[in-house]
Write an enzyme that holds these catalytic residues in place. Structure first.
Site, PDB file in Angstrom:
ATOM      1  N   SER A   1       0.805  -1.222   0.000  1.00 25.11           N
ATOM      2  CA  SER A   1       0.000   0.000   0.000  1.00 25.11           C
ATOM      3  C   SER A   1       0.835   1.269   0.000  1.00 25.11           C
ATOM      4  O   SER A   1       2.056   1.241  -0.055  1.00 25.11           O
ATOM      5  CB  SER A   1      -0.957   0.035   1.197  1.00 25.11           C
TER       6      SER A   1
ATOM      7  N   GLY B   1       5.749  -2.189   1.122  1.00 24.53           N
ATOM      8  CA  GLY B   1       5.826  -3.472   0.436  1.00 24.53           C
ATOM      9  C   GLY B   1       6.491  -3.336  -0.919  1.00 24.53           C
ATOM     10  O   GLY B   1       7.472  -2.601  -1.076  1.00 24.53           O
ATOM     11  N   ALA B   2       5.956  -4.038  -1.909  1.00 27.67           N
ATOM     12  CA  ALA B   2       6.552  -4.026  -3.249  1.00 27.67           C
ATOM     13  C   ALA B   2       6.631  -2.618  -3.833  1.00 27.67           C
ATOM     14  O   ALA B   2       7.566  -2.290  -4.564  1.00 27.67           O
ATOM     15  CB  ALA B   2       5.759  -4.936  -4.179  1.00 27.67           C
ATOM     16  N   ALA B   3       5.685  -1.770  -3.487  1.00 24.45           N
ATOM     17  CA  ALA B   3       5.684  -0.392  -3.981  1.00 24.45           C
ATOM     18  C   ALA B   3       6.934   0.365  -3.536  1.00 24.45           C
ATOM     19  O   ALA B   3       7.378   1.294  -4.209  1.00 24.45           O
ATOM     20  CB  ALA B   3       4.432   0.339  -3.510  1.00 24.45           C
TER      21      ALA B   3
ATOM     22  N   THR C   1      -1.682   0.831  -6.286  1.00 19.23           N
ATOM     23  CA  THR C   1      -1.813   0.222  -4.961  1.00 19.23           C
ATOM     24  C   THR C   1      -2.991   0.884  -4.256  1.00 19.23           C
ATOM     25  O   THR C   1      -3.676   1.718  -4.827  1.00 19.23           O
ATOM     26  CB  THR C   1      -0.503   0.345  -4.142  1.00 19.23           C
ATOM     27  N   TYR C   2      -3.212   0.500  -3.004  1.00 20.17           N
ATOM     28  CA  TYR C   2      -4.333   1.054  -2.252  1.00 20.17           C
ATOM     29  C   TYR C   2      -3.828   1.954  -1.132  1.00 20.17           C
ATOM     30  O   TYR C   2      -2.685   1.874  -0.700  1.00 20.17           O
ATOM     31  CB  TYR C   2      -5.221  -0.060  -1.689  1.00 20.17           C
TER      32      TYR C   2
END
Length: 150
Positions: free
Chosen positions: A24, A72-74, A56-57
């Site tokens: 996120s 995270g991945a972001a 993403t959110y």
């Protein structure tokens, strides 16, 4: 139905990149509320430094913190200090586009709001779309509008 811009945080700076989180983007609730971005809403993020584009959110951080934290991945797509554009969108019938006024906030290096703008679409007498960017006073701005903030 058409997918259109609903709100935008333009030129906000990444304050943290946290790889060890579940994903996120964490944003200041004050910025989200003013622009019209909701918790758990999906947003597009465009990194002005690298050109990376992700989706993403949103989760809400501490109110008044001016945070913009990629999780995270972001976190692999942005570094602290990077300038990003965060945009949400909605699907509406084409006939309602002229009734919308998406809100756009622009930011300085400390993530303070510098400008409050809105987009406006109108249909003229011939049925053609007319697009404007308006400042807080309702004054039309030049297109393309340069932020002047680097």
């Amino acid at each position: 139905m058409r997918k259109v811009v609903a709100a935008k945080l333009h030129g906000i700076h990444v304050t943290e990149a946290n790889l060890d989180y579940h994903g996120s983007i964490t944003l200041d609730p004050d910025h989200c509320e003013e622009a019209g971005i909701f918790p758990l809403e999906f947003v597009e993020i465009w990194n002005k430094n690298s050109g990376a584009r992700i989706s993403t959110y949103v989760i809400l951080g501490e109110r008044g913190s001016r945070c913009c934290i990629l999780n995270g991945a972001a976190a692999r797509t942005c570094q602290p200090g990077d300038q990003v554009i965060i945009c949400n969108s909605i699907y509406i019938p084409e006939a309602q586009i002229a009734a919308m006024t998406p809100r756009i906030l622009t930011f300085d290096h400390d993530n303070n709001v510098v400008e409050r703008l809105c987009y406006q679409v109108r249909v003229d007498a011939t049925g053609r779309y007319q697009f404007s960017i308006l400042n807080e006073a309702g004054v039309r701005q030049p297109i393309p509008l340069l932020t002047g903030i680097g």
